[in-house]
Design an enzyme around this catalytic site. Sequence first.
Site, short mmCIF file in Angstrom:
data_model
loop_
_atom_site.label_atom_id
_atom_site.label_comp_id
_atom_site.label_asym_id
_atom_site.label_seq_id
_atom_site.Cartn_x
_atom_site.Cartn_y
_atom_site.Cartn_z
N PHE A 1 0.86 -1.19 0.00
CA PHE A 1 0.00 0.00 0.00
C PHE A 1 0.89 1.23 0.00
O PHE A 1 1.70 1.41 0.88
CB PHE A 1 -0.95 0.04 1.20
CG PHE A 1 -1.94 1.15 1.07
CD1 PHE A 1 -3.02 1.04 0.21
CD2 PHE A 1 -1.77 2.34 1.76
CE1 PHE A 1 -3.91 2.10 0.04
CE2 PHE A 1 -2.66 3.40 1.61
CZ PHE A 1 -3.74 3.27 0.75
N ASP B 1 9.24 2.76 1.80
CA ASP B 1 8.07 3.50 2.25
C ASP B 1 7.91 3.25 3.74
O ASP B 1 7.42 2.20 4.16
CB ASP B 1 6.85 3.01 1.45
CG ASP B 1 5.55 3.67 1.90
OD1 ASP B 1 5.53 4.28 2.99
OD2 ASP B 1 4.55 3.55 1.17
N LYS C 1 2.44 9.94 8.39
CA LYS C 1 1.67 9.45 9.54
C LYS C 1 2.23 9.88 10.89
O LYS C 1 2.06 11.02 11.30
CB LYS C 1 1.56 7.92 9.46
CG LYS C 1 0.62 7.45 8.36
CD LYS C 1 0.28 5.99 8.51
CE LYS C 1 -0.50 5.44 7.35
NZ LYS C 1 -1.94 5.57 7.47
#
Length: 395
Positions: A136, A221, A250
């Site tokens: 993702f 990532d 995040k």
Amino acid sequence: MSHWIELDKRYFMDTGHRRLGVTLVRGEGARAWDDAGKEYLDFIAGWAACSLGHCHPIIQEALREQSKRLILASLDVYTIPQIELAELLISSSGLAKIFFCNSGAEANEGAVKLARKYGKLHLNGAYEVISALKSFHGRTLAMVAATGKPEYQAPFTPLPEGFRNVPYNDIAALRAAVGERTCAILLEPIQGEGGVNVPPETYLKEVRALCDERGLLLILDEVQTGCGRTGTLWAYEGFGIRPDIMTVGKGLGGGVPIAAFLANEQAACFGPGDHGSTYGGNPLCAAVAGAVLRFIMKEDLPGNAVRVGSYFRERLLGLQEEWDIVKEVRGRGLLLAMEFTKPIALAMAKACCERGLLLNPIPPQTIRFMPPLIISPQDVDRAVMILDAAIRQIK
Ligand code: PLP
């Protein structure tokens, strides 16, 4: 149905979210309250973004102080919170240069742009990025192409070209996919949304070696795994490798929108006019992120993720022993998952929610735990008690 839910259903496009049916109005630490005053233990934590829990005093303080000084300037000028944050991120990662943006998807887009430019400069125009199935990387068009989930891609074809998805944790497949056109490999060190898939250390080391051998860039990532969540500040430290480009987001902002991509000296090939962002690295979010990152390091929250994470894992393994329906417990630090033998993820998340525990379901049969990094063993005990009761109800 509450007034708010009725309005939400009327006004919003139905993207299949709001699965828990709860309207949150307040949060403090690992707890949150709904509009009827019911308390929840929040193990979703803004999809892992609320690294210090809800409304941490240091975040309030940074917001208050910076909002009195300067909220937004532009990339035409220097701003101090952004420079201070850059210094923290660079000194803690060993990378050389940074660019700030506002979301994980945007950070990955920037990383891919950087890799394409690198391909033009150093790899005969190679532009293809290989990423993993079940990964993702975000919801922009290019990141949908990078995200190896056919169901996320199908409605949006034709996708931007230059992306290939191969099975995760399969070095032979990766090696076979590398060709003349490849400029980079993009991977999560641990797949988050894909169900918390932790590869063996050998895999990432082999990927690093493959990149070195073929002159490719390794983009990691760390949007979900970074900022202490897996027990080291950056998850790659736990695997004994270093990327050429890293994306973060995040948990960096502790709840405010900020993200970035960092690169080593050679990969950092952007020049004037290559990239930009109106809000990227704005003083308000940068000041908060600086406070959050300093707190994470000073209070050794990666250490807490190890300690409380291993206690949590043990307790989850206890549930696995008790209940046949629990197939597997996996993860690292405070990024954990429980997989069931039946498709009960959504039912479990709803049953836990009714009992006061917010959990992220990954249907059909996995639930993910990404609590704030400040949680205590007592919070874990409460979560496990609720999980136990929910399994008993649903099994
Ligand atoms: N990369 C990873 C590993 C993620 O987990 C996410 C979000 O879940 C993203 C990228 C996208 O981040 P954002 O939703 O901030 O665009």
